[in-house]
Design a protein around this motif. Structure first.
Motif, PDB file in Angstrom:
ATOM      1  N   ILE A 141       4.475  10.059  -8.251  1.00  0.00           N
ATOM      2  CA  ILE A 141       5.290   9.777 -10.024  1.00  0.00           C
ATOM      3  C   ILE A 141       3.549  10.000 -10.371  1.00  0.00           C
ATOM      4  O   ILE A 141       3.878  10.978 -11.458  1.00  0.00           O
ATOM      5  CB  ILE A 141       5.087   8.148 -10.012  1.00  0.00           C
ATOM      6  N   PHE A 142       2.220  10.187 -10.196  1.00  0.00           N
ATOM      7  CA  PHE A 142       1.430  10.609 -11.163  1.00  0.00           C
ATOM      8  C   PHE A 142       1.569  11.742 -10.874  1.00  0.00           C
ATOM      9  O   PHE A 142       1.273  12.654 -12.092  1.00  0.00           O
ATOM     10  CB  PHE A 142       0.174   9.867 -10.023  1.00  0.00           C
ATOM     11  N   GLU A 143       1.383  12.677  -9.873  1.00  0.00           N
ATOM     12  CA  GLU A 143       1.316  14.178  -9.761  1.00  0.00           C
ATOM     13  C   GLU A 143       2.486  14.604 -10.354  1.00  0.00           C
ATOM     14  O   GLU A 143       2.559  15.548 -10.875  1.00  0.00           O
ATOM     15  CB  GLU A 143       1.831  14.216  -8.216  1.00  0.00           C
ATOM     16  N   ARG A 144       4.063  13.915 -10.457  1.00  0.00           N
ATOM     17  CA  ARG A 144       5.512  14.761 -10.924  1.00  0.00           C
ATOM     18  C   ARG A 144       4.789  14.475 -12.589  1.00  0.00           C
ATOM     19  O   ARG A 144       5.867  14.944 -13.269  1.00  0.00           O
ATOM     20  CB  ARG A 144       6.439  13.574 -10.144  1.00  0.00           C
ATOM     21  N   ASP A 145       5.334  12.450 -12.713  1.00  0.00           N
ATOM     22  CA  ASP A 145       5.135  12.125 -13.966  1.00  0.00           C
ATOM     23  C   ASP A 145       4.073  11.999 -15.174  1.00  0.00           C
ATOM     24  O   ASP A 145       4.231  11.710 -16.391  1.00  0.00           O
ATOM     25  CB  ASP A 145       5.634  10.822 -13.809  1.00  0.00           C
ATOM     26  N   MET A 179       0.368  -0.936  -0.322  1.00  0.00           N
ATOM     27  CA  MET A 179      -0.317  -0.123   0.151  1.00  0.00           C
ATOM     28  C   MET A 179       0.831   1.064   0.015  1.00  0.00           C
ATOM     29  O   MET A 179       0.467   2.331  -1.012  1.00  0.00           O
ATOM     30  CB  MET A 179      -1.030   0.227   1.432  1.00  0.00           C
ATOM     31  N   HIS A 180       1.731   1.131   0.644  1.00  0.00           N
ATOM     32  CA  HIS A 180       3.242   2.386   0.849  1.00  0.00           C
ATOM     33  C   HIS A 180       3.438   2.713  -0.366  1.00  0.00           C
ATOM     34  O   HIS A 180       3.923   4.017  -1.255  1.00  0.00           O
ATOM     35  CB  HIS A 180       4.323   1.724   1.215  1.00  0.00           C
ATOM     36  N   GLU A 181       3.708   1.510  -1.899  1.00  0.00           N
ATOM     37  CA  GLU A 181       4.221   1.320  -2.925  1.00  0.00           C
ATOM     38  C   GLU A 181       3.063   2.503  -3.773  1.00  0.00           C
ATOM     39  O   GLU A 181       3.343   2.940  -4.575  1.00  0.00           O
ATOM     40  CB  GLU A 181       5.045   0.229  -2.779  1.00  0.00           C
ATOM     41  N   ILE A 182       2.173   1.545  -3.164  1.00  0.00           N
ATOM     42  CA  ILE A 182       0.865   2.593  -4.221  1.00  0.00           C
ATOM     43  C   ILE A 182       0.740   4.183  -4.126  1.00  0.00           C
ATOM     44  O   ILE A 182       0.606   4.544  -4.356  1.00  0.00           O
ATOM     45  CB  ILE A 182      -0.239   1.673  -3.551  1.00  0.00           C
ATOM     46  N   SER A 183       1.339   4.535  -2.434  1.00  0.00           N
ATOM     47  CA  SER A 183       1.303   6.215  -2.438  1.00  0.00           C
ATOM     48  C   SER A 183       2.332   6.114  -3.517  1.00  0.00           C
ATOM     49  O   SER A 183       2.460   7.703  -3.438  1.00  0.00           O
ATOM     50  CB  SER A 183       1.342   5.688  -0.415  1.00  0.00           C
ATOM     51  N   ARG A 184       3.703   6.321  -3.178  1.00  0.00           N
ATOM     52  CA  ARG A 184       4.323   6.434  -3.703  1.00  0.00           C
ATOM     53  C   ARG A 184       4.351   6.809  -5.233  1.00  0.00           C
ATOM     54  O   ARG A 184       4.354   7.406  -6.212  1.00  0.00           O
ATOM     55  CB  ARG A 184       5.456   5.436  -3.868  1.00  0.00           C
ATOM     56  N   THR A 185       3.214   5.908  -5.729  1.00  0.00           N
ATOM     57  CA  THR A 185       2.801   5.764  -7.053  1.00  0.00           C
ATOM     58  C   THR A 185       1.589   6.797  -7.552  1.00  0.00           C
ATOM     59  O   THR A 185       1.594   7.845  -8.588  1.00  0.00           O
ATOM     60  CB  THR A 185       2.073   4.681  -7.649  1.00  0.00           C
ATOM     61  N   GLU A 186       1.278   7.284  -5.732  1.00  0.00           N
ATOM     62  CA  GLU A 186       0.710   9.046  -6.519  1.00  0.00           C
ATOM     63  C   GLU A 186       1.437  10.026  -6.618  1.00  0.00           C
ATOM     64  O   GLU A 186       0.787  10.977  -7.404  1.00  0.00           O
ATOM     65  CB  GLU A 186      -0.342   9.034  -4.467  1.00  0.00           C
ATOM     66  N   LEU A 243       0.006  10.475 -15.980  1.00  0.00           N
ATOM     67  CA  LEU A 243      -0.223   8.897 -15.996  1.00  0.00           C
ATOM     68  C   LEU A 243       0.234   8.059 -16.424  1.00  0.00           C
ATOM     69  O   LEU A 243      -0.255   6.344 -16.293  1.00  0.00           O
ATOM     70  CB  LEU A 243      -1.685   9.082 -17.421  1.00  0.00           C
ATOM     71  N   ASP A 244       1.258   7.583 -17.609  1.00  0.00           N
ATOM     72  CA  ASP A 244       2.115   7.037 -18.053  1.00  0.00           C
ATOM     73  C   ASP A 244       2.755   5.755 -17.420  1.00  0.00           C
ATOM     74  O   ASP A 244       2.951   4.683 -17.176  1.00  0.00           O
ATOM     75  CB  ASP A 244       2.547   6.816 -19.754  1.00  0.00           C
ATOM     76  N   ALA A 245       3.400   7.203 -16.905  1.00  0.00           N
ATOM     77  CA  ALA A 245       4.549   6.694 -15.700  1.00  0.00           C
ATOM     78  C   ALA A 245       3.379   6.207 -14.579  1.00  0.00           C
ATOM     79  O   ALA A 245       3.788   5.107 -13.409  1.00  0.00           O
ATOM     80  CB  ALA A 245       5.289   7.420 -14.874  1.00  0.00           C
ATOM     81  N   ALA A 246       2.577   6.760 -13.822  1.00  0.00           N
ATOM     82  CA  ALA A 246       1.912   6.515 -12.778  1.00  0.00           C
ATOM     83  C   ALA A 246       1.503   4.115 -13.632  1.00  0.00           C
ATOM     84  O   ALA A 246       1.433   3.762 -12.533  1.00  0.00           O
ATOM     85  CB  ALA A 246       0.367   6.377 -12.728  1.00  0.00           C
ATOM     86  N   LEU A 247       0.889   4.422 -14.802  1.00  0.00           N
ATOM     87  CA  LEU A 247       0.615   3.637 -14.673  1.00  0.00           C
ATOM     88  C   LEU A 247       1.147   2.239 -14.641  1.00  0.00           C
ATOM     89  O   LEU A 247       0.982   1.520 -14.457  1.00  0.00           O
ATOM     90  CB  LEU A 247      -0.449   2.843 -16.345  1.00  0.00           C
ATOM     91  N   ARG A 248       2.453   2.516 -16.081  1.00  0.00           N
ATOM     92  CA  ARG A 248       3.774   1.504 -15.507  1.00  0.00           C
ATOM     93  C   ARG A 248       4.147   1.088 -13.851  1.00  0.00           C
ATOM     94  O   ARG A 248       4.430   0.112 -13.721  1.00  0.00           O
ATOM     95  CB  ARG A 248       5.389   2.865 -16.010  1.00  0.00           C
ATOM     96  N   ASP A 249       4.461   1.694 -13.174  1.00  0.00           N
ATOM     97  CA  ASP A 249       4.611   2.002 -11.147  1.00  0.00           C
ATOM     98  C   ASP A 249       3.761   0.426 -10.634  1.00  0.00           C
ATOM     99  O   ASP A 249       3.530   0.111 -10.326  1.00  0.00           O
ATOM    100  CB  ASP A 249       4.143   2.680 -10.820  1.00  0.00           C
ATOM    101  N   LEU A 250       1.800   1.034 -10.930  1.00  0.00           N
ATOM    102  CA  LEU A 250       1.656   0.419 -10.939  1.00  0.00           C
ATOM    103  C   LEU A 250       0.958  -0.744 -11.371  1.00  0.00           C
ATOM    104  O   LEU A 250       1.068  -1.967 -10.522  1.00  0.00           O
ATOM    105  CB  LEU A 250      -0.073   0.523 -10.922  1.00  0.00           C
TER     106      LEU A 250
END
Length: 318
Positions: free
Chosen positions: A262-266, A253-260, A268-275
């Motif tokens: 990534i989403f704010e900085r980079d 869950m904390h890794e998913i929080s980091r994806t948030e 949609l595409d970067a967030a989807l890759r991380d997810l």
């Protein structure tokens, strides 16, 4: 400083607790284990010279657990009223599960009358604050139990830090973070990391609330400045630190929080890759995977409403 409060918490008496008759039928997103926790704290832990704050009460799952605990104390409660906070407005994700029985209910409608029906009849002092907690704030006075299920944005997190945390008592107060292991809420693990040794983790309920004992003074700078204005690098570093010190489903869950972040900085595409990466890494944790699927569906549609990454992430959380 007396060790009695911490000793009581470390025994985790709520694990063996039973919920009183009548409160299990209240519609809620909380598990029975979480309601046992709140019931036990209100009945056996909280003192009469400090408050119980129920922030994010929805239809009353947390509220009825806390009120029942106060009602069932050995001596009659003489402390301040239990203080409940909520917008009391129907949100899209609650429609099917909680309001499908009434075809007249629409997103944005008030559900305050339902809440009042569920929480009535306890004969316990209780005050309800309807509206935006960032505008209402805290009336003052020490807080023993701070239940937080309202920290849905950076801004709310900072406002609660500013208005409520100065009234927590080192060596006594307890914070119940319902969304600590929620995912997509990086401000919560970031805040906990910045509190350092001021907090001690007492218990983490499976797929639910985490209990923290306030064992030292909370940094004044954190309370005054909040965390939303931190540099991106600092936010990432603090979430990484939270990930490193956690394990199992909480780590996922904390890794998913980091994806948030990534989403704010980079975007949609970067967030989807991380997810996708996280989904493969935590494939054995069903609810982590389920949350990822939910987020991916939301991300793929959020862009049609607003192209600003931060705004789109706020829309998704709603």
């Amino acid at each position: 400083m007396s060790t009695a409060p911490l000793d009581h918490l470390l025994r985790r008496p709520w694990r063996d607790e039973r919920l009183p008759f009548g409160i299990t039928g209240v519609p809620t997103m909380l598990s029975k284990h979480e309601r046992r926790l709140l019931y036990s704290l209100a009945r056996d832990y909280v003192t009469g010279d400090a408050a119980i704050v129920d922030a994010g009460c929805f239809l009353g799952g947390s509220t009825t657990a806390l009120l029942s605990g106060v009602r069932d104390r050995r001596t009659r409660w003489k402390g301040p009223p239990v203080a409940s906070y909520d917008l009391f407005r129907v949100e899209p994700y609650t429609m099917q599960k909680f309001f499908a029985d009434d075809s007249a209910v629409r997103v944005g409608d008030s559900f305050r009358s339902r809440f009042d029906r569920y929480v009535g009849g306890f004969d316990v002092p209780h005050v309800v604050h309807e509206g935006d907690i960032t505008e209402i704030g805290w009336s003052g006075g020490p807080i023993d139990i701070l239940f937080l299920d309202v920290l849905k944005t950076w801004e709310i997190n900072d406002a609660v830090l500013r208005d409520f945390f100065p009234f927590l008592r080192p060596g006594r107060s307890v914070i119940v973070h319902q969304d600590f292991g929620c995912g997509w809420t990086p401000w919560i693990p970031i805040t906990v990391e910045l509190m350092g040794d001021s907090l001690r983790l007492v218990d983490g309920i499976e797929w639910g609330s985490h209990v923290f004992f306030v064992q030292g003074e909370i940094p004044a700078k954190l309370i005054e400045s909040g965390i939303s204005g931190l540099e991106e690098e600092t936010k990432f570093a603090l979430v990484e630190r939270a990930i490193a010190r956690s394990e199992g489903w909480v780590r996922g869950m904390h890794e998913i929080s980091r994806t948030e972040l990534i989403f704010e900085r980079d975007g949609l595409d970067a967030a989807l890759r991380d997810l996708e990466r996280i989904g493969e890494l935590y494939a054995g944790y069903e609810l982590v995977v389920a949350l990822i699927d939910h987020i991916v569906r939301g991300l793929r549609t959020a862009g049609q409403y607003d192209e600003t990454p931060r705004r789109r992430s706020s829309l998704l959380r709603a």
